[in-house]
Design a protein around this motif. Structure first.
Motif: not given
Length: 207
Positions: A15-22, A75-77, A79-83, A152-155
């Protein structure tokens, strides 16, 4: 900023790997063995639970998959992974629903634990069927778990659904299959899987 990822390719570390790649930030991977390094003193100084995943970002330790996903999104906004903060209600709701009730319901079912009617009032998930029904509605209400955009919730929630359907700990329902079709086609998911699958193959070749 230094970013180190502690994992095992056959674990929730995927799961974390996927998020890191995102998020796309460079990171170092430290692969741990369940029987030795994961329980060793060096790693327990990072996570006393002796579990993976964990990340260390600029000296700050993060454990727990949902926390890692939420942290990396902030931490990495870029990427657009948090609303935006004003639109995070569903984001937080379903991210932590997957980490709490879903995780507990699936784990208890796999252990053969079925709460009685009285115990259901104490259990945060109530009972397994209720939890699955609520998860199904969340996965089908919008294109993504928190609305119109992938996050990130989908990850995290998506990983729970994917594993559950694959290994039979969640029922195969049309809503789950449709949801997975939307999220598992992402390049970051495929890239993360290829990295971890290669690590598994290497470990197998090494005996």
């Amino acid at each position: 900023m230094a970013l180190t990822f502690y994992t095992n390719p056959m674990s929730r570390g995927r799961i974390a790997r996927w998020m890191l790649e995102e998020v796309g930030a460079p990171y170092e991977t430290v692969v741990l063995d369940y029987a030795t390094t994961m329980k060793g003193e060096a790693y327990r100084s990072i996570n006393p639970m002796g579990k993976v995943p964990a990340i260390v970002h600029d000296g700050h330790v993060l454990t727990e998959g949902a926390a890692i996903c939420a942290y990396l999104a902030d931490a990495f906004p870029e990427a657009g992974l948090a609303p935006p903060l004003s639109e995070r209600a569903d984001y937080y709701r379903w991210l932590f629903f997957a980490a709490g009730p879903v995780e507990h319901a699936v784990t208890n079912k796999s252990l053969g634990v079925t709460p009685t009617d009285d115990q259901q009032r104490m259990a945060g998930y109530g009972h397994f069927d209720l939890t699955v029904d609520v998860l199904e509605k969340a996965a089908s209400a919008n294109p993504y778990i928190a609305g119109e955009s992938f996050s990130a919730a989908d990850v995290y929630a998506g990983s729970q659904v994917a594993w559950g359907v694959m290994f039979g700990s969640l029922p195969k329902r049309a809503a789950f299959e449709d949801y997975l079709g939307r999220i598992l086609s992402r390049p970051a998911y495929k890239r993360a899987g290829e990295i971890d699958d290669a690590l598994i193959a290497q470990a197998g070749a090494a005996g």
